[in-house]
Design a protein around this motif. Structure first.
Motif, PDB file in Angstrom:
ATOM      1  N   SER A 101      -1.434  -5.647   1.803  1.00  0.00           N
ATOM      2  CA  SER A 101      -0.268  -5.218   1.233  1.00  0.00           C
ATOM      3  C   SER A 101       0.920  -5.735   2.164  1.00  0.00           C
ATOM      4  CB  SER A 101      -0.172  -3.735   1.469  1.00  0.00           C
ATOM      5  OG  SER A 101       0.029  -3.458   2.848  1.00  0.00           O
ATOM      6  N   TYR A 102       2.200  -5.578   1.811  1.00  0.00           N
ATOM      7  CA  TYR A 102       3.323  -6.246   2.469  1.00  0.00           C
ATOM      8  C   TYR A 102       3.156  -6.197   4.025  1.00  0.00           C
ATOM      9  CZ  TYR A 102       8.068  -6.846   4.410  1.00  0.00           C
ATOM     10  OH  TYR A 102       8.986  -7.326   4.893  1.00  0.00           O
ATOM     11  N   SER A 103       2.530  -4.969   4.638  1.00  0.00           N
ATOM     12  CA  SER A 103       2.429  -5.069   5.976  1.00  0.00           C
ATOM     13  C   SER A 103       1.224  -4.506   6.838  1.00  0.00           C
ATOM     14  CB  SER A 103       3.608  -4.152   6.602  1.00  0.00           C
ATOM     15  OG  SER A 103       3.184  -2.750   6.081  1.00  0.00           O
ATOM     16  N   THR A 104       0.114  -4.283   5.883  1.00  0.00           N
ATOM     17  CA  THR A 104      -1.057  -4.016   6.484  1.00  0.00           C
ATOM     18  C   THR A 104      -2.350  -4.698   5.346  1.00  0.00           C
ATOM     19  OG1 THR A 104      -1.529  -1.927   4.682  1.00  0.00           O
ATOM     20  CG2 THR A 104      -0.408  -1.760   6.803  1.00  0.00           C
TER      21      THR A 104
END
Length: 103
Positions: A32-35
């Motif tokens: 995902s965007y950050s994970t």
């Protein structure tokens, strides 16, 4: 840059958010965007998934002779092999399998 399918380890980002774990090397299965979701292979019957911050992950490369388990898409059974080499041109491992086969 972390991509799907890469082998990674996690490191601690901060004392409060400690994604560091003792699970060793895992495979990125979702991003995902950050994970990223990282799957850890404990045994043929047990795999664990952890969602970790991308900033805590770094790529690793397995050394020759590391034992590995592969499951061909066309089979339900696992095959035990050993890492032979990293093929830089193809971006994949060469694996020695039983009966002198190579994957």
């Amino acid at each position: 840059m972390i991509k799907l399918g890469l082998l990674v380890r996690s490191r601690s980002v901060s004392a409060e958010k400690s994604p560091n774990n003792d699970l060793g090397i895992g495979k990125v299965t979702e991003l995902s965007y950050s994970t990223a979701t990282v799957e850890y292979f404990c045994s043929i019957g047990q795999r664990l998934e952890k969602t970790l911050p991308l900033t805590s992950l770094y790529r690793v490369q397995l050394p020759p002779q590391t034992r590995c388990y592969i499951q061909p898409e066309s089979q339900d059974t696992w095959i035990i092999g050993r890492i032979f080499d990293w093929d830089e041109d193809k971006g994949q491992y060469r694996i020695d399998l039983p009966d002198k086969k190579i994957a």
